[in-house]
Design a protein around this motif. Structure first.
Motif, short mmCIF file in Angstrom:
data_model
loop_
_atom_site.label_atom_id
_atom_site.label_comp_id
_atom_site.label_asym_id
_atom_site.label_seq_id
_atom_site.Cartn_x
_atom_site.Cartn_y
_atom_site.Cartn_z
N LYS A 262 0.51 25.23 -2.10
CA LYS A 262 -0.96 24.77 -3.04
C LYS A 262 -0.89 23.30 -3.14
O LYS A 262 -2.14 22.84 -3.23
N GLU A 263 0.17 22.50 -3.17
CA GLU A 263 0.17 21.20 -2.99
C GLU A 263 -0.86 20.81 -1.60
O GLU A 263 -1.04 19.59 -1.42
N MET A 264 -0.40 21.52 -0.52
CA MET A 264 -0.99 21.29 0.81
C MET A 264 -2.28 21.84 0.88
O MET A 264 -2.85 21.62 2.06
N GLY A 265 -2.75 22.40 -0.28
CA GLY A 265 -4.34 22.82 -0.04
C GLY A 265 -4.61 24.23 -0.05
O GLY A 265 -5.81 24.67 0.23
N PHE A 266 -3.65 25.03 -0.42
CA PHE A 266 -3.94 26.52 -0.34
C PHE A 266 -4.49 26.68 -1.57
O PHE A 266 -4.35 26.41 -2.62
N ASP A 267 -5.61 27.56 -1.52
CA ASP A 267 -6.53 27.81 -2.66
C ASP A 267 -6.38 29.58 -3.08
O ASP A 267 -7.14 30.06 -3.85
N ASP B 145 -3.33 32.38 6.68
CA ASP B 145 -2.95 32.14 7.74
C ASP B 145 -2.66 30.76 8.12
O ASP B 145 -1.68 30.49 9.23
N PRO B 146 -3.26 29.57 7.70
CA PRO B 146 -2.91 28.22 8.28
C PRO B 146 -1.49 28.04 7.66
O PRO B 146 -0.79 26.98 8.37
N PHE B 147 -0.93 28.69 6.65
CA PHE B 147 0.38 28.03 6.25
C PHE B 147 1.33 29.12 6.48
O PHE B 147 2.59 28.77 6.33
N LYS B 148 1.15 30.16 7.26
CA LYS B 148 2.20 31.09 7.85
C LYS B 148 3.26 30.57 8.52
O LYS B 148 4.46 30.71 8.35
N PRO B 149 3.01 29.66 9.49
CA PRO B 149 4.23 29.10 10.31
C PRO B 149 5.05 28.02 9.34
O PRO B 149 6.14 28.08 9.74
N TYR B 150 4.56 27.47 8.47
CA TYR B 150 5.06 26.50 7.50
C TYR B 150 6.06 27.62 6.67
O TYR B 150 7.40 27.07 6.22
N PRO C 194 17.28 30.04 1.48
CA PRO C 194 16.80 30.92 0.57
C PRO C 194 15.56 30.13 -0.14
O PRO C 194 15.96 29.78 -1.22
N TYR C 195 14.57 30.30 0.02
CA TYR C 195 13.37 30.04 -1.05
C TYR C 195 12.66 31.10 -1.42
O TYR C 195 12.54 32.14 -0.79
N THR C 196 12.00 30.79 -2.83
CA THR C 196 11.46 32.09 -3.55
C THR C 196 10.17 31.99 -2.88
O THR C 196 9.55 30.96 -2.76
N ALA C 197 9.37 32.86 -3.42
CA ALA C 197 7.94 32.89 -2.87
C ALA C 197 7.21 32.09 -3.90
O ALA C 197 6.10 31.53 -3.51
N VAL C 198 7.67 31.86 -5.19
CA VAL C 198 7.02 31.07 -6.33
C VAL C 198 7.24 29.56 -5.70
O VAL C 198 6.21 28.75 -5.78
N ARG C 199 8.27 29.34 -5.22
CA ARG C 199 8.61 27.88 -4.81
C ARG C 199 7.84 27.61 -3.69
O ARG C 199 6.85 26.52 -3.56
N LEU C 200 7.30 28.32 -2.57
CA LEU C 200 6.85 28.15 -1.63
C LEU C 200 5.20 28.28 -2.00
O LEU C 200 4.35 27.57 -1.32
N TYR C 201 4.73 29.06 -2.82
CA TYR C 201 3.48 29.09 -3.36
C TYR C 201 3.15 27.68 -4.04
O TYR C 201 2.09 27.01 -3.52
N ARG C 202 4.09 26.90 -4.54
CA ARG C 202 3.66 25.64 -5.00
C ARG C 202 3.59 24.69 -4.13
O ARG C 202 2.82 23.89 -4.19
N GLU C 203 4.46 24.82 -3.01
CA GLU C 203 4.47 23.98 -1.91
C GLU C 203 3.06 23.82 -1.18
O GLU C 203 2.64 23.00 -0.84
#
Length: 135
Positions: free
Chosen positions: A82-87, A57-62, A71-80
């Protein structure tokens, strides 16, 4: 929560003269549960639970902003994120991206047809040299 059939069974057994203890033994429900549902005048309605907050939820707007940019892939967005604190895991990100990504359909092609002998088509990639027939 009891199903309507179970509620009707409890009421039916009670109307036949069975005690609450006997109904409890026959149905497998606790006596307090039997009493509770005997007091109800209407069949129990299933109640919906409030939605559980997601780790994403906190990362959905980003994620939505990034998908609008390009065109971003889901894996790239996941990495980004993850660096912002997604666990959370990759799967939740992939599922969300699949939902919100703009759908890309196949463009419609208007078919152009002519009567036989009116139009010819040539695949120029296969021809090395064009020879015209002289009359």
């Amino acid at each position: 929560m009891l199903k309507t059939e179970e509620w009707l069974l409890i009421r039916d057994l009670y109307s036949q003269g069975f005690s609450i203890s006997e109904i409890s033994r026959r149905t497998g429900y606790a006596r307090e549960t039997v009493r509770k549902y005997l007091k109800k005048k209407t069949a129990p309605e299933p109640q919906k639970r409030p939605p559980k907050p997601s780790k994403l939820d906190p990362f959905k707007p980003y994620i939505q902003e990034k998908l609008k940019e390009g065109p971003y892939t889901a894996v790239r967005l996941y990495r980004e994120i993850k660096e912002m604190g997604f666990d959370g895991g990759k799967t939740i990100v992939k599922d969300f991206v699949r939902e919100v990504r703009p759908k890309q359909g196949v463009p419609a092609v208007l078919r152009y047809e002519t009567k036989p002998g009116v139009q010819a088509q040539v695949d120029w990639a296969e021809m090395e040299q064009l020879r015209l027939m002289e009359r």
